[in-house]
Design a protein around this motif. Structure first.
Motif, PDB file in Angstrom:
ATOM      1  N   ASP A  51       0.830  -1.202   0.000  1.00 46.73           N
ATOM      2  CA  ASP A  51       0.000   0.000   0.000  1.00 46.73           C
ATOM      3  C   ASP A  51       0.866   1.254   0.000  1.00 46.73           C
ATOM      4  O   ASP A  51       1.940   1.295   0.599  1.00 46.73           O
ATOM      5  N   ALA A  52       0.378   2.289  -0.654  1.00 43.86           N
ATOM      6  CA  ALA A  52       1.102   3.564  -0.700  1.00 43.86           C
ATOM      7  C   ALA A  52       0.821   4.360   0.573  1.00 43.86           C
ATOM      8  O   ALA A  52      -0.289   4.312   1.120  1.00 43.86           O
ATOM      9  N   VAL A  53       1.841   5.049   1.055  1.00 43.28           N
ATOM     10  CA  VAL A  53       1.707   5.904   2.241  1.00 43.28           C
ATOM     11  C   VAL A  53       2.271   7.279   1.906  1.00 43.28           C
ATOM     12  O   VAL A  53       3.096   7.439   1.009  1.00 43.28           O
ATOM     13  N   GLN A  54       1.800   8.291   2.627  1.00 42.66           N
ATOM     14  CA  GLN A  54       2.304   9.654   2.457  1.00 42.66           C
ATOM     15  C   GLN A  54       3.533   9.838   3.354  1.00 42.66           C
ATOM     16  O   GLN A  54       3.504   9.510   4.535  1.00 42.66           O
ATOM     17  N   ILE A  55       4.603  10.344   2.771  1.00 38.52           N
ATOM     18  CA  ILE A  55       5.842  10.589   3.503  1.00 38.52           C
ATOM     19  C   ILE A  55       6.112  12.082   3.464  1.00 38.52           C
ATOM     20  O   ILE A  55       6.033  12.709   2.402  1.00 38.52           O
ATOM     21  N   GLN A  56       6.427  12.637   4.620  1.00 39.88           N
ATOM     22  CA  GLN A  56       6.747  14.067   4.692  1.00 39.88           C
ATOM     23  C   GLN A  56       8.140  14.231   5.274  1.00 39.88           C
ATOM     24  O   GLN A  56       8.418  13.782   6.385  1.00 39.88           O
ATOM     25  N   VAL A  57       9.016  14.852   4.498  1.00 41.64           N
ATOM     26  CA  VAL A  57      10.378  15.160   4.934  1.00 41.64           C
ATOM     27  C   VAL A  57      10.552  16.664   4.779  1.00 41.64           C
ATOM     28  O   VAL A  57      10.593  17.181   3.659  1.00 41.64           O
TER      29      VAL A  57
ATOM     30  N   ALA B 264       8.991   0.189   0.690  1.00 40.86           N
ATOM     31  CA  ALA B 264      10.121   0.988   0.214  1.00 40.86           C
ATOM     32  C   ALA B 264      10.508   2.035   1.257  1.00 40.86           C
ATOM     33  O   ALA B 264      11.689   2.307   1.480  1.00 40.86           O
ATOM     34  N   THR B 265       9.510   2.607   1.914  1.00 34.95           N
ATOM     35  CA  THR B 265       9.765   3.602   2.952  1.00 34.95           C
ATOM     36  C   THR B 265      10.529   2.990   4.121  1.00 34.95           C
ATOM     37  O   THR B 265      11.539   3.523   4.576  1.00 34.95           O
ATOM     38  N   LEU B 266      10.064   1.843   4.604  1.00 35.60           N
ATOM     39  CA  LEU B 266      10.744   1.184   5.722  1.00 35.60           C
ATOM     40  C   LEU B 266      12.115   0.658   5.305  1.00 35.60           C
ATOM     41  O   LEU B 266      13.075   0.716   6.075  1.00 35.60           O
ATOM     42  N   GLY B 267      12.220   0.158   4.097  1.00 37.96           N
ATOM     43  CA  GLY B 267      13.524  -0.295   3.581  1.00 37.96           C
ATOM     44  C   GLY B 267      14.515   0.847   3.488  1.00 37.96           C
ATOM     45  O   GLY B 267      15.690   0.697   3.814  1.00 37.96           O
ATOM     46  N   GLY B 268      14.032   2.013   3.054  1.00 37.52           N
ATOM     47  CA  GLY B 268      14.898   3.193   2.999  1.00 37.52           C
ATOM     48  C   GLY B 268      15.361   3.617   4.386  1.00 37.52           C
ATOM     49  O   GLY B 268      16.526   3.990   4.582  1.00 37.52           O
ATOM     50  N   ALA B 269      14.468   3.530   5.367  1.00 36.67           N
ATOM     51  CA  ALA B 269      14.846   3.866   6.743  1.00 36.67           C
ATOM     52  C   ALA B 269      15.902   2.894   7.272  1.00 36.67           C
ATOM     53  O   ALA B 269      16.850   3.307   7.954  1.00 36.67           O
ATOM     54  N   VAL B 270      15.772   1.616   6.936  1.00 37.28           N
ATOM     55  CA  VAL B 270      16.775   0.626   7.347  1.00 37.28           C
ATOM     56  C   VAL B 270      18.123   0.931   6.695  1.00 37.28           C
ATOM     57  O   VAL B 270      19.172   0.866   7.336  1.00 37.28           O
ATOM     58  N   LEU B 271      18.110   1.282   5.422  1.00 30.37           N
ATOM     59  CA  LEU B 271      19.359   1.616   4.725  1.00 30.37           C
ATOM     60  C   LEU B 271      20.022   2.849   5.320  1.00 30.37           C
ATOM     61  O   LEU B 271      21.251   2.883   5.477  1.00 30.37           O
ATOM     62  N   VAL B 272      19.234   3.860   5.647  1.00 26.96           N
ATOM     63  CA  VAL B 272      19.795   5.058   6.285  1.00 26.96           C
ATOM     64  C   VAL B 272      20.434   4.681   7.624  1.00 26.96           C
ATOM     65  O   VAL B 272      21.552   5.113   7.937  1.00 26.96           O
ATOM     66  N   GLY B 273      19.781   3.846   8.404  1.00 25.19           N
ATOM     67  CA  GLY B 273      20.340   3.388   9.670  1.00 25.19           C
ATOM     68  C   GLY B 273      21.616   2.595   9.478  1.00 25.19           C
ATOM     69  O   GLY B 273      22.587   2.747  10.239  1.00 25.19           O
ATOM     70  N   LEU B 274      21.662   1.763   8.443  1.00 20.73           N
ATOM     71  CA  LEU B 274      22.856   0.981   8.139  1.00 20.73           C
ATOM     72  C   LEU B 274      24.028   1.887   7.782  1.00 20.73           C
ATOM     73  O   LEU B 274      25.145   1.704   8.271  1.00 20.73           O
TER      74      LEU B 274
ATOM     75  N   ALA C 158       4.712   6.829  -1.438  1.00 24.22           N
ATOM     76  CA  ALA C 158       5.572   5.695  -1.780  1.00 24.22           C
ATOM     77  C   ALA C 158       5.029   4.449  -1.092  1.00 24.22           C
ATOM     78  O   ALA C 158       4.304   4.541  -0.106  1.00 24.22           O
ATOM     79  N   PRO C 159       5.384   3.277  -1.610  1.00 26.68           N
ATOM     80  CA  PRO C 159       4.952   2.043  -0.949  1.00 26.68           C
ATOM     81  C   PRO C 159       5.568   1.938   0.452  1.00 26.68           C
ATOM     82  O   PRO C 159       6.702   2.363   0.674  1.00 26.68           O
TER      83      PRO C 159
END
Length: 95
Positions: free
Chosen positions: A49-55, A66-76, A62-63
């Motif tokens: 499902d698509a979610v709204q992301i605000q930065v 993908a949002t949670l995966g991006g957060a994991v990559l930033v943490g890595l 974005a799905p």
């Protein structure tokens, strides 16, 4: 006797035991990687499902996976940048 026949009279390779495959011969880290891969595929399948992301002032859709995966990559990346360098580790080991 043929020059290709070993001195014991057996055909080449006939006396060698065949390697058998068993699940126990698979290294533990491969099992862990396989389980994590399966969990990742299930996670992506369930969170399309698509979610709204605000930065700051930017808002986009974005799905969720993908949002949670991006957060994991930033943490890595942050973790890799903050770990001690090999030079510092060698220096500390020499003390």
């Amino acid at each position: 006797m043929d020059s290709r026949t070993p001195p014991d009279g057996t055909a080449a390779g006939a006396g060698a035991p065949a390697k058998r495959f068993s699940l126990g011969s698979i290294p533990t880290r491969l099992w862990v990687a396989l389980i994590l891969l399966i969990l990742a595929v299930i996670f992506v399948a369930q969170n399309r499902d698509a979610v709204q992301i605000q930065v700051l002032v930017v808002s986009l859709s974005a799905p969720l996976w993908a949002t949670l995966g991006g957060a994991v990559l930033v943490g890595l990346v942050i973790g890799l940048l903050l770990r001690p360098s090999a030079r510092k580790q060698r220096k500390a080991a020499q003390r």
